[in-house]
Design an enzyme around this catalytic site. Structure first.
Site, short mmCIF file in Angstrom:
data_model
loop_
_atom_site.label_atom_id
_atom_site.label_comp_id
_atom_site.label_asym_id
_atom_site.label_seq_id
_atom_site.Cartn_x
_atom_site.Cartn_y
_atom_site.Cartn_z
N LEU A 80 0.86 -1.20 0.00
CA LEU A 80 0.00 0.00 0.00
C LEU A 80 0.89 1.25 0.00
O LEU A 80 1.88 1.32 0.74
CB LEU A 80 -0.91 -0.02 1.23
CG LEU A 80 -2.02 -1.08 1.13
CD1 LEU A 80 -2.61 -1.36 2.51
CD2 LEU A 80 -3.11 -0.65 0.15
N HIS B 280 0.00 -11.91 7.61
CA HIS B 280 1.18 -12.30 6.82
C HIS B 280 1.56 -13.74 7.18
O HIS B 280 1.64 -14.09 8.36
CB HIS B 280 2.34 -11.35 7.14
CG HIS B 280 3.57 -11.67 6.36
ND1 HIS B 280 3.72 -11.32 5.03
CD2 HIS B 280 4.70 -12.35 6.70
CE1 HIS B 280 4.89 -11.76 4.60
NE2 HIS B 280 5.50 -12.38 5.60
N ASP C 130 2.65 -0.30 8.55
CA ASP C 130 3.31 1.00 8.55
C ASP C 130 3.90 1.23 7.16
O ASP C 130 3.52 0.51 6.22
CB ASP C 130 4.35 1.11 9.68
CG ASP C 130 5.54 0.18 9.48
OD1 ASP C 130 5.63 -0.47 8.41
OD2 ASP C 130 6.39 0.11 10.39
C1 GAR Z 1 -2.78 -15.51 3.20
O1 GAR Z 1 -2.01 -16.59 3.67
C2 GAR Z 1 -2.08 -14.20 3.52
O2 GAR Z 1 -1.35 -14.23 4.72
C3 GAR Z 1 -1.14 -14.08 2.34
O3 GAR Z 1 -1.93 -14.46 1.25
C4 GAR Z 1 -2.84 -15.49 1.68
C5 GAR Z 1 -4.21 -15.18 1.16
O4 GAR Z 1 -5.05 -16.29 1.31
N1 GAR Z 1 -0.65 -12.74 2.21
C6 GAR Z 1 0.60 -12.46 1.84
O5 GAR Z 1 1.40 -13.31 1.52
C7 GAR Z 1 0.92 -10.99 1.81
N2 GAR Z 1 2.34 -10.78 1.71
P1 GAR Z 1 -6.61 -16.19 1.07
O6 GAR Z 1 -6.80 -15.42 -0.24
O7 GAR Z 1 -7.07 -17.61 0.97
O8 GAR Z 1 -7.19 -15.46 2.24
#
Ligand code: GAR
Length: 203
Positions: free
Chosen positions: A98, A114, A146
């Site tokens: 963001l 995360h 942040d």
């Molecule tokens: C989740 O595991 C989230 O933590 C990760 O994407 C996945 C989304 O899963 N996010 C990142 O890696 C951000 N850097 P979902 O679409 O099934 O909720």
């Protein structure tokens, strides 16, 4: 009742968990909109639940900051980040950083989930990076966003052991099984006033 805006890019299993939890009587938050940077398959979960959705594509903006402004406007239209109640923006699988202006506008009422135990393995390939590093343990972190990449104050974490030989997809699935209830519980605690959102330290 805390108003939530949820940001996604993918399948939206975390979003689905939030939709189910917030539909329960007594849950102190409700989702007022779901926004994405792309035609995310997970938007269908929101549509099925009658929650307004919008897609704000970075490619349609002149700059990242402009994209952030359009995204902010789309969210504020639903009463999040305007008026006396700040609401909460939940990045649940948004696969974009963001922009700083967006973060300044909403943080600390802006959280991310995360798939690693931050500060280890920030970035877009946290599960792959944990496997490549031979980590014996990894997990999930819910934190305030942040202006850095996955550097904001940690709110909640949950850990699991890496199983020898498991693939990135298998490990990510196991992480998501931990992640969904942790995210739901963290949002509930914030909405119930049981967890305060500390201001992030200056970048
Ligand atoms: C989740 O595991 C989230 O933590 C990760 O994407 C996945 C989304 O899963 N996010 C990142 O890696 C951000 N850097 P979902 O679409 O099934 O909720």
């Amino acid at each position: 009742m805390l108003k939530l805006a949820v940001l996604i890019s993918g399948g939206g299993s975390n979003l689905q968990a939030l939709i189910a939890a917030t539909a329960e009587p007594g849950f102190p938050a409700r989702i007022v909109c779901v926004a994405s940077d792309t035609d995310a398959p997970g938007l269908a979960h929101a549509e099925a639940a009658g929650i307004p959705t919008c897609v704000v594509r970075p490619g349609d903006s002149g700059s990242r900051e402009e994209w952030g402004q359009l995204l902010a406007a789309a969210i504020q239209e639903h009463g999040v980040g305007t008026g006396p109640e700040p609401g909460l923006i939940v990045s649940a699988g948004l696969m974009r950083i963001l922009p700083a202006g967006f973060v300044r506008e909403f943080s600390p009422h802006l959280i991310n989930t995360h798939p690693a135990l931050l500060p280890r393995f920030p970035g877009a390939h946290a599960v792959r990076d944990a496997l490549a590093a031979g980590a014996e343990e990894t997990g999930v972190t819910v934190h305030i966003i942040d202006e850095g990449v996955d550097t904001g104050p940690v709110l909640r974490q949950a850990a699991l052991r890496v199983v020898a030989g498991e693939s990135e997809a298998e490990l990510h699935e196991r992480i998501k099984e931990l992640e969904r209830p942790l995210l739901v519980e963290t949002v509930r605690e914030i909405a119930a006033g049981e967890l305060e959102l500390p201001a992030p330290s200056p970048a």
